[in-house]
Write an enzyme that holds these catalytic residues in place. Structure first.
Site, PDB file in Angstrom:
ATOM      1  N   LYS A 145       0.836  -1.189   0.000  1.00 24.77           N
ATOM      2  CA  LYS A 145       0.000   0.000   0.000  1.00 24.77           C
ATOM      3  C   LYS A 145       0.881   1.253   0.000  1.00 24.77           C
ATOM      4  O   LYS A 145       2.051   1.122   0.346  1.00 24.77           O
ATOM      5  CB  LYS A 145      -0.956  -0.006   1.194  1.00 24.77           C
ATOM      6  CG  LYS A 145      -0.291   0.322   2.538  1.00 24.77           C
ATOM      7  CD  LYS A 145      -1.313   0.445   3.621  1.00 24.77           C
ATOM      8  CE  LYS A 145      -1.698   1.868   3.909  1.00 24.77           C
ATOM      9  NZ  LYS A 145      -0.966   2.527   4.996  1.00 24.77           N
ATOM     10  N   HIS A 175      -1.553  -5.118   5.800  1.00 25.71           N
ATOM     11  CA  HIS A 175      -0.865  -5.966   6.775  1.00 25.71           C
ATOM     12  C   HIS A 175      -1.767  -6.351   7.951  1.00 25.71           C
ATOM     13  O   HIS A 175      -1.497  -7.317   8.652  1.00 25.71           O
ATOM     14  CB  HIS A 175       0.473  -5.351   7.225  1.00 25.71           C
ATOM     15  CG  HIS A 175       0.358  -4.244   8.208  1.00 25.71           C
ATOM     16  ND1 HIS A 175       0.091  -2.956   7.845  1.00 25.71           N
ATOM     17  CD2 HIS A 175       0.488  -4.217   9.556  1.00 25.71           C
ATOM     18  CE1 HIS A 175       0.055  -2.198   8.929  1.00 25.71           C
ATOM     19  NE2 HIS A 175       0.298  -2.933   9.985  1.00 25.71           N
ATOM     20  N   LYS A 179      -2.509 -10.131  10.685  1.00 29.01           N
ATOM     21  CA  LYS A 179      -2.439 -10.180  12.157  1.00 29.01           C
ATOM     22  C   LYS A 179      -3.253 -11.374  12.662  1.00 29.01           C
ATOM     23  O   LYS A 179      -4.368 -11.620  12.207  1.00 29.01           O
ATOM     24  CB  LYS A 179      -2.982  -8.880  12.761  1.00 29.01           C
ATOM     25  CG  LYS A 179      -2.046  -7.691  12.502  1.00 29.01           C
ATOM     26  CD  LYS A 179      -2.495  -6.460  13.253  1.00 29.01           C
ATOM     27  CE  LYS A 179      -1.729  -5.224  12.801  1.00 29.01           C
ATOM     28  NZ  LYS A 179      -0.537  -4.915  13.562  1.00 29.01           N
ATOM     29  N   GLU A 213      -2.950   4.797  17.942  1.00 28.05           N
ATOM     30  CA  GLU A 213      -1.499   4.687  17.832  1.00 28.05           C
ATOM     31  C   GLU A 213      -0.862   5.693  18.775  1.00 28.05           C
ATOM     32  O   GLU A 213      -1.365   6.801  18.939  1.00 28.05           O
ATOM     33  CB  GLU A 213      -1.041   5.005  16.412  1.00 28.05           C
ATOM     34  CG  GLU A 213      -1.656   4.123  15.359  1.00 28.05           C
ATOM     35  CD  GLU A 213      -1.029   4.397  14.010  1.00 28.05           C
ATOM     36  OE1 GLU A 213       0.094   3.933  13.788  1.00 28.05           O
ATOM     37  OE2 GLU A 213      -1.649   5.101  13.204  1.00 28.05           O
ATOM     38  N   HIS A 237      -7.077  -0.517   6.690  1.00 25.78           N
ATOM     39  CA  HIS A 237      -7.117  -1.370   7.883  1.00 25.78           C
ATOM     40  C   HIS A 237      -8.491  -1.395   8.583  1.00 25.78           C
ATOM     41  O   HIS A 237      -9.008  -2.453   8.905  1.00 25.78           O
ATOM     42  CB  HIS A 237      -6.058  -0.935   8.894  1.00 25.78           C
ATOM     43  CG  HIS A 237      -4.690  -0.772   8.290  1.00 25.78           C
ATOM     44  ND1 HIS A 237      -4.203  -1.610   7.325  1.00 25.78           N
ATOM     45  CD2 HIS A 237      -3.702   0.134   8.521  1.00 25.78           C
ATOM     46  CE1 HIS A 237      -2.971  -1.236   6.984  1.00 25.78           C
ATOM     47  NE2 HIS A 237      -2.651  -0.173   7.695  1.00 25.78           N
ATOM     48  N   LYS A 337      -3.246   9.195  15.563  1.00 25.75           N
ATOM     49  CA  LYS A 337      -1.853   9.201  16.021  1.00 25.75           C
ATOM     50  C   LYS A 337      -1.804   9.949  17.369  1.00 25.75           C
ATOM     51  O   LYS A 337      -2.667  10.775  17.652  1.00 25.75           O
ATOM     52  CB  LYS A 337      -0.952   9.950  15.028  1.00 25.75           C
ATOM     53  CG  LYS A 337      -1.107   9.484  13.579  1.00 25.75           C
ATOM     54  CD  LYS A 337      -0.078   8.425  13.237  1.00 25.75           C
ATOM     55  CE  LYS A 337      -0.118   8.025  11.779  1.00 25.75           C
ATOM     56  NZ  LYS A 337      -0.645   6.698  11.507  1.00 25.75           N
TER      57      LYS A 337
END
Ligand code: BG6
Length: 487
Positions: A145, A175, A179, A213, A237, A337
């Site tokens: 990506k 990704h 997981k 995050e 995601h 974030k």
């Protein structure tokens, strides 16, 4: 899932880049250590720098020393190093790809080309591979990506790759699909009857998906500022997690069936437009604050920041899925974030009971909740009411928790990194863990509508101090529906 182990030539384009050094080489090392690489599998690093195979191998070893959280086992490293070759190629020079004929073996091994390079170069690589006739119907390409920054740009990238490779040869990485806990969502939903029968608007009040995050921009300001949290995290995601939670049971656990079910969910997402943008979305941006006891800068003071940017680092959304199963069940999404901690989790909040027979001692019965901890401390919790033991006070209830921690129950030495699983599945030819073209494009279509509405609204993001759970407006987003975020 079908598992076909075949020896392969694993070709990494961008082999000296950050992703390759941090994630790919460490994952390949773990696959080697676990005995999951076929004996004849080779690793071919490609970049434009002058390196010999020996100097490239040295560089890979240094990367392992830097990023592997374990000591390097000399025997494992010896086996791995023996598989590695380096080839210098300028990606925009189709004539240089001919060198690959000397290292690849199309008859005996499957070629898996991993594009760990910016998407703007995908077309060049496909052209180079095709013109030098170093591909066949078994050849695979793995795309990192971002596949574009909107629908139009993703179509250009997908078309460039599709000019050479068929969809069943293309593996698009998200990704999160690698997981362990995201894959476990399928097991939880489709292997347990208590959830298969209680997984719709009859039983569920609403769903929360949080991907918080702790990190800020980490030297990626230039990239991130063009993207923002909606494109960087939600388009891929969070929508993938949502699709796993909301999809119908696939007929089989294979790529086509799983991906088709996810696609149906994406198609059912109610569009967010200028008419409802205010009531459905919150955009935020962090200002300076404190994290883990130390001061941290605001987004616009980060290294590399160029001017006063309005890019969002926080997004909260109310998402509605217009289908039979999810009628009137909102999915609240939140990602940002510089939150107080790194935490990804799903909370399924079940409906209130229609009647309370414990009303004398318990005026309100808290709803059951299923909490799925995706990371860290992977596990599953169920919140339920139980009677407090005792004979003197009537029936007093207390909210209690069934807590299943994966590390305690399964006693696994370590949980494999998402990339390990994805590399292995690409080598095995299992597309189930990769995203289809239609999914990517449908997700962009939905995201573009939000992005357009924000542009039309032209309001700055709401600020939140770094180290907090985001702007107050995110609390209001749920409060106006009579709900609150699970903390
Ligand atoms: C990446 C984003 O896809 O995912 C990053 O580009 C983000 O901005 C990262 O930090 C988060 O991944 P993880 O696995 O650490 O949750």
């Amino acid at each position: 899932m079908d598992q076909i182990n075949r020896a392969c030539d694993f070709v990494i384009f961008g082999a000296l880049g950050d992703l390759s050094r941090r994630k790919l080489i460490t994952s390949i090392y773990h696959l080697e250590r676990s005995g999951l690489l076929e004996d004849e599998t080779k690793i071919i690093g490609i970049a434009r720098r002058d390196e010999t195979t020996a100097s490239f191998i040295d560089k890979m070893k240094s990367s392992l020393k830097e990023f592997l959280k374990w000591d390097i086992d000399p025997e494992v490293w010896q086996r791995l190093a023996a598989r590695i070759t380096y080839v210098k190629i300028n990606l925009d020079r189709p004539d240089e790809y001919y060198q690959l004929h000397d290292v690849l073996n199309l008859e005996e091994r499957v070629t898996v080309n991993y594009f760990a390079v910016p998407p703007s170069t995908f077309g060049d690589i496909c052209k180079g591979l095709s013109e030098s006739r170093i591909i066949n119907d078994d050849t695979r390409v793995v795309l990192e990506k971002p596949i574009g920054h909107d629908l139009a740009s993703s179509i250009i990238i997908n078309d460039a790759v599709a000019a050479v490779f068929a969809e069943n040869q293309i593996y698009r990485i998200d990704h999160y699909l690698g997981k362990e806990t995201v894959q476990n969502l399928l097991a939880l939903r489709f292997a347990n009857s208590i959830f298969t029968t209680n997984w719709d608007h009859n039983a569920i009040d609403h769903v929360q998906i949080t991907v918080a995050e702790e990190v800020g921009i980490e030297g990626r300001w230039g990239y991130f500022d063009q993207s923002g949290q909606l494109r960087d995290m939600v388009q891929n995601h969070l929508l993938q997690i949502l699709s796993f939670l909301a999809m119908e049971p696939p007929v089989k656990l294979d790529g086509d069936n799983i991906r088709n079910e996810k696609l149906k969910v994406l198609k059912a997402l109610r569009p967010i437009t200028i008419d409802n943008i205010d009531s459905k979305t919150v955009r935020g941006q962090y200002t300076s604050g404190f994290l883990k006891g130390g001061p941290v800068s605001g987004y616009n003071e980060e290294e590399g920041a160029q001017d006063e940017s309005n890019t969002e680092t926080f997004v909260a959304l109310r998402v509605d899925i217009d289908n039979w199963r999810w009628a009137d069940v909102p999915f609240y999404l939140r990602t940002a974030k510089r939150m107080p901690t790194k935490l990804s989790e799903v909370v399924i909040v079940f409906k209130q009971l229609p009647h309370n027979i414990f009303g004398k001692s318990n005026r309100k019965l808290s709803p059951n909740k299923l909490i799925i901890r995706l990371q860290p401390h992977e596990g599953v919790e169920i919140m339920m009411l139980n009677k407090i033991p005792g004979i003197d006070e009537g029936v007093k209830l207390q909210q209690t928790m069934l807590d299943l921690s994966f590390s305690e129950v399964f006693k696994v030495e370590r949980i494999a990194d998402a990339y390990e699983r994805l590399l292995l599945e690409a080598m095995r030819g299992n597309q189930a863990l990769f995203v289809s073209r239609e999914e990517v494009e449908q997700a962009w279509k939905w995201i573009d509508s939000i992005q357009d509405a924000w542009a039309e609204l032209n309001e700055p993001p709401k600020s939140y101090p770094a180290g907090t759970w985001g702007p107050v407006a995110a609390v209001t987003l749920l409060a106006k529906d009579g709900r609150e975020w699970e903390e």
